[in-house]
Every structure is written in C-alpha cells, then in structure tokens.
Design a protein around this motif. Structure first.
Motif, mmCIF file in Angstrom:
data_model
loop_
_atom_site.group_PDB
_atom_site.id
_atom_site.type_symbol
_atom_site.label_atom_id
_atom_site.label_comp_id
_atom_site.label_asym_id
_atom_site.label_seq_id
_atom_site.Cartn_x
_atom_site.Cartn_y
_atom_site.Cartn_z
ATOM 1 N N ALA A 238 0.775 -1.476 -0.204
ATOM 2 C CA ALA A 238 -0.088 0.119 0.344
ATOM 3 C C ALA A 238 0.763 0.953 -0.420
ATOM 4 O O ALA A 238 0.366 1.975 0.224
ATOM 5 C CB ALA A 238 -0.781 0.238 1.708
ATOM 6 N N GLY A 239 1.844 0.819 0.105
ATOM 7 C CA GLY A 239 2.794 2.547 0.113
ATOM 8 C C GLY A 239 3.478 2.987 1.512
ATOM 9 O O GLY A 239 3.838 4.243 1.653
ATOM 10 N N MET A 240 2.690 2.219 2.423
ATOM 11 C CA MET A 240 3.237 2.564 3.901
ATOM 12 C C MET A 240 4.574 2.996 4.304
ATOM 13 O O MET A 240 5.308 3.731 5.510
ATOM 14 C CB MET A 240 2.183 2.118 5.053
ATOM 15 C CG MET A 240 1.033 1.845 4.451
ATOM 16 S SD MET A 240 -0.207 0.835 6.027
ATOM 17 C CE MET A 240 0.221 1.933 7.283
ATOM 18 N N GLY A 241 5.702 2.976 3.281
ATOM 19 C CA GLY A 241 7.099 2.390 4.022
ATOM 20 C C GLY A 241 7.881 1.021 3.625
ATOM 21 O O GLY A 241 7.572 0.400 2.766
ATOM 22 N N ILE A 242 9.210 1.376 4.080
ATOM 23 C CA ILE A 242 9.987 0.093 4.015
ATOM 24 C C ILE A 242 10.166 -0.858 4.806
ATOM 25 O O ILE A 242 9.553 -0.385 5.714
ATOM 26 C CB ILE A 242 11.530 1.082 3.980
ATOM 27 C CG1 ILE A 242 11.273 1.858 2.802
ATOM 28 C CG2 ILE A 242 12.372 -0.142 4.239
ATOM 29 C CD1 ILE A 242 13.222 2.075 3.123
ATOM 30 N N THR A 243 9.568 -2.733 4.660
ATOM 31 C CA THR A 243 9.645 -2.984 5.836
ATOM 32 C C THR A 243 10.509 -4.333 5.469
ATOM 33 O O THR A 243 11.364 -3.902 4.534
ATOM 34 C CB THR A 243 7.516 -3.557 5.286
ATOM 35 O OG1 THR A 243 7.646 -4.458 6.675
ATOM 36 C CG2 THR A 243 8.049 -4.540 3.913
ATOM 37 N N MET A 244 10.252 -5.535 6.670
ATOM 38 C CA MET A 244 11.612 -5.945 6.719
ATOM 39 C C MET A 244 10.469 -7.218 6.391
ATOM 40 O O MET A 244 9.358 -7.694 7.027
ATOM 41 C CB MET A 244 12.143 -6.527 7.870
ATOM 42 C CG MET A 244 10.615 -6.386 9.577
ATOM 43 S SD MET A 244 11.858 -6.246 10.988
ATOM 44 C CE MET A 244 12.498 -8.226 10.947
ATOM 45 N N LEU A 245 10.880 -8.328 5.645
ATOM 46 C CA LEU A 245 9.982 -9.262 4.971
ATOM 47 C C LEU A 245 10.581 -11.056 4.904
ATOM 48 O O LEU A 245 11.641 -10.483 4.240
ATOM 49 C CB LEU A 245 8.846 -9.193 3.882
ATOM 50 C CG LEU A 245 7.956 -8.351 3.569
ATOM 51 C CD1 LEU A 245 7.424 -7.950 2.516
ATOM 52 C CD2 LEU A 245 6.801 -8.722 4.946
ATOM 53 N N PRO A 246 10.394 -12.072 5.450
ATOM 54 C CA PRO A 246 10.911 -12.990 5.081
ATOM 55 C C PRO A 246 10.942 -13.557 3.908
ATOM 56 O O PRO A 246 10.092 -12.680 2.578
ATOM 57 C CB PRO A 246 9.892 -14.349 5.581
ATOM 58 C CG PRO A 246 9.622 -13.137 6.658
ATOM 59 C CD PRO A 246 9.497 -12.068 6.215
ATOM 60 N N GLU A 247 12.063 -13.614 2.337
ATOM 61 C CA GLU A 247 12.055 -14.274 1.515
ATOM 62 C C GLU A 247 11.468 -14.721 1.167
ATOM 63 O O GLU A 247 10.498 -14.198 -0.047
ATOM 64 C CB GLU A 247 13.807 -14.418 1.419
ATOM 65 C CG GLU A 247 15.214 -14.316 1.264
ATOM 66 C CD GLU A 247 16.094 -14.735 0.848
ATOM 67 O OE1 GLU A 247 16.480 -14.193 0.324
ATOM 68 O OE2 GLU A 247 16.643 -16.214 1.486
ATOM 69 N N MET A 248 10.919 -15.753 1.332
ATOM 70 C CA MET A 248 9.727 -16.586 1.072
ATOM 71 C C MET A 248 8.279 -15.733 0.801
ATOM 72 O O MET A 248 7.018 -15.871 -0.043
ATOM 73 C CB MET A 248 9.662 -17.715 1.311
ATOM 74 C CG MET A 248 9.286 -17.818 3.164
ATOM 75 S SD MET A 248 8.483 -19.503 3.564
ATOM 76 C CE MET A 248 10.819 -20.396 3.198
ATOM 77 N N VAL A 249 8.219 -14.933 1.571
ATOM 78 C CA VAL A 249 7.012 -14.059 1.522
ATOM 79 C C VAL A 249 6.936 -13.364 0.505
ATOM 80 O O VAL A 249 6.005 -12.945 -0.176
ATOM 81 C CB VAL A 249 6.919 -13.292 3.185
ATOM 82 C CG1 VAL A 249 5.601 -12.076 2.934
ATOM 83 C CG2 VAL A 249 6.367 -14.330 4.484
ATOM 84 N N ALA A 250 8.071 -12.174 0.223
ATOM 85 C CA ALA A 250 8.491 -11.017 -0.148
ATOM 86 C C ALA A 250 8.356 -11.901 -2.143
ATOM 87 O O ALA A 250 8.564 -10.932 -3.328
ATOM 88 C CB ALA A 250 9.250 -10.686 -0.047
ATOM 89 N N ARG A 251 8.569 -12.971 -2.713
ATOM 90 C CA ARG A 251 9.234 -13.786 -3.529
ATOM 91 C C ARG A 251 8.846 -13.528 -4.391
ATOM 92 O O ARG A 251 9.075 -13.078 -5.491
ATOM 93 C CB ARG A 251 9.369 -15.139 -3.889
ATOM 94 C CG ARG A 251 9.565 -15.994 -4.237
ATOM 95 C CD ARG A 251 9.837 -17.689 -4.013
ATOM 96 N NE ARG A 251 9.052 -17.902 -3.205
ATOM 97 C CZ ARG A 251 9.205 -18.772 -2.238
ATOM 98 N NH1 ARG A 251 10.001 -19.430 -2.168
ATOM 99 N NH2 ARG A 251 8.088 -19.434 -2.064
ATOM 100 N N ASP A 252 6.906 -13.470 -4.329
ATOM 101 C CA ASP A 252 6.325 -13.562 -5.121
ATOM 102 C C ASP A 252 6.427 -12.274 -6.151
ATOM 103 O O ASP A 252 6.218 -11.317 -7.590
ATOM 104 C CB ASP A 252 4.802 -13.876 -5.399
ATOM 105 C CG ASP A 252 5.027 -15.645 -5.189
ATOM 106 O OD1 ASP A 252 5.828 -16.228 -6.083
ATOM 107 O OD2 ASP A 252 3.769 -15.731 -5.240
ATOM 108 N N ASP A 253 5.662 -10.832 -5.410
ATOM 109 C CA ASP A 253 5.979 -9.923 -4.886
ATOM 110 C C ASP A 253 7.679 -8.839 -5.836
ATOM 111 O O ASP A 253 7.017 -8.229 -6.536
ATOM 112 C CB ASP A 253 5.676 -8.933 -3.908
ATOM 113 C CG ASP A 253 3.835 -8.994 -2.817
ATOM 114 O OD1 ASP A 253 3.032 -9.073 -4.059
ATOM 115 O OD2 ASP A 253 4.170 -9.559 -2.063
#
Length: 309
Positions: A238-253
């Motif tokens: 949603a463009g709210m900021g920079i975040t920390m995500l597990p690689e597998m969670v962010a992979r498709d995006d």
C-alpha cells in the motif's frame, strides 16, 4: 550367542530330523549347527535333544522348549512383517505445527508434493508463531525458527530463515531509495512486533543488518508495528513505507515488481530453523516420511539457494 539365531537352528534341527538336514536348511555346516544346539543347552543348563548315531529325539524339557521357540519366532516374524508393511506405506493422521509466515508461504505449497507422495497420510496443520508444547498440543513435529534449547526435542537443521528489506515502487519514487543503511533513519519503516524477551526484541526501534562491511545497527522510525509478516507485506504494497519481510513471503511480489528490494547487499541476521520432534516419540513411518521430506525440501544448500531472491 545370538539367542534368536540359536532358537532358529534348534527348531530346524527338530523339524529336519537331523543335524545334517538342518545344516542344509540353515546354509551352514553340520558342525556349526551342532555348536549352536550345544551352546543353547549350556545356556539353559539342560539337554534339549538325546542323540545317537542313527536318531535323535527331544527330551521332555526339549519338547516344551521347542513349542515356546515356535511361539517366540512366530511373534518375531509377525513383528517384522508389521514393521515392513508400516514402513512401506506411511498412513494415518499427522499433526504438525509451524510459524505462520513459513507455514503459509513455505510449508503449505510444499505439502502438495508430500500429499501426492503419501496419499494415505492425513495432514493436520496448525499455524501459530507462539512456541507450542508438542505433548499438550498433540503434535508429532514442529517447525521452529530460532535456537532450540529443549533437551527433550530432537532438532534437525533446515536452511536458515532469511529476512530482507523491501518497499513498493510508489513509496520509493516519492521518498527516494536509500543507498546506504544509515539513510533508513529518515524513512518510514514498518516493523515486526517481536515477543518481549525474544532474541529479536529491542526496547528501541532499530534494525540489525549484515552487509559487506559486517553487522550494523540502524535506529529507525515508523508508525506501524505488526506481529504478522503478511500484514507487513500488505502495508508495504500500500506504499506505507520500507519493511522487513521473509524472503519467501516477498518472493512473488519481487518477481512481479510490486515490491522492490531495498539495500540488496544487506539483510537481517539469518535465523536458524529446525524441524523438531520429541526425543522419546516412536518414529512412525508417517513421521519419518515427513522429517525426510522437510529436511530434503528446506534443508540443503541447493534448496536454500533456491529460496534466495
């Protein structure tokens, strides 16, 4: 002396009618057959067979012992057959618990292959970030992120759980893309709410990153803190900021450019991940098959590299 083997030889002697015939059946010399019978008689302290040059017959005790040997050897054969049958076909209900993010984005997609390989196993999966007691929860195994200190558990290592920085292209177009970790201090950061007292909890808002120059701790600021990686992902999209995500969670995006990796040379310290089960739990075929599947899918260097973005 192998007592079970001695019983088998003794039964063969009785059934075959002579040491020579039993030797052929047991694939050993007649002398060795005689040695087994003699050793068995010495162990028992009494004779089992009365032998002459022409014939042999059981003693009174030998008749009783022969019947007991048949019972014992029959039970052993039944147990072996049961074990072989069970190992050949894992089946039944398998109850597993895993952290939410890994469960959704890592374990669940992989379980399609496990279910196809073992159609007789029914999967009961519980996803929770809290560390659950395996006995109280009725779980046969669990995926744990972080060190395992419980001596009652057997912990099989998996590939480390890796976390990266990312943001939506719209946010970076408006606020600029940081080039150095120190620049994160002026950005809006969406953070994960770790449990108080855990190894990653901090009284001050900060991120620990590992890069080419080693580890660095950066103070951060932001208006959103969530205890769920999927919620952080939604906030980032949603463009709210920079975040920390597990690689597998962010992979498709990342693959579809809905998110962009920030500071790609830096990541959070990898966290150890294990599949664990109770040390005194009987290793059933279904549990054994699951442990083998998970360690193969998530535990090798090749698989770890495949999970990297």
């Amino acid at each position: 002396m192998d007592i079970v083997r001695a019983m088998q030889v003794f039964v063969s002697v009785v059934d075959a009618g002579s040491l020579t015939a039993a030797a052929h059946h047991c694939d050993m010399s007649a002398t060795m057959v005689g040695n087994y019978v003699q050793a068995l008689e010495c162990r028992l302290g009494t004779r089992l067979l009365n032998r002459t040059t022409r014939r042999q017959h059981l003693t009174e005790f030998g008749e009783v012992y022969y019947e007991r040997c048949l019972d014992i050897l029959g039970l052993i054969a039944d147990a072996d057959a049961l074990a072989q049958q069970a190992h050949a076909a894992p089946k039944g209900r398998l109850r597993i618990t895993a952290p939410v993010s890994f469960g959704i984005d890592g374990l669940m997609p992989a379980l399609a292959d496990y279910a196809a390989a073992y159609p007789a196993v029914d999967l009961d999966i519980n996803l929770a970030d809290a560390v659950t007691d395996l006995v109280e929860g009725g779980f046969e195994a669990a995926i744990r992120i972080g060190p395992v200190y419980d001596e009652n558990l057997v912990a099989r290592p998996l590939a480390p759980y890796r976390t990266i920085l990312c943001a939506a292209p719209a946010y970076l177009a408006q606020q600029g893309k940081p080039q150095r970790p120190e620049e994160l201090s002026r950005h809006t950061c969406l953070t994960f709410s770790f449990t108080h007292g855990s190894e990653w909890w901090s009284a001050r808002p900060e991120w620990r990153l590992i890069g080419p120059g080693g580890e660095i701790t950066i103070p951060i600021a932001g208006r959103l803190q969530v205890d769920n990686s999927q919620a952080l992902r939604r906030g980032a999209l949603a463009g709210m900021g920079i975040t920390m995500l597990p690689e597998m969670v962010a992979r498709d995006d990342l693959a579809t450019h809905r998110l962009v990796r920030v500071l790609p040379q830096h990541e959070f310290p990898p966290r150890p991940m294990h599949v664990v089960y109770l040390r005194d739990r009987r290793m059933t075929p279904k549990l054994q098959s699951f442990i083998a599947f998970v360690t193969t899918r998530f535990g090798t260097a090749t698989d770890a590299a495949a999970q990297r973005l």
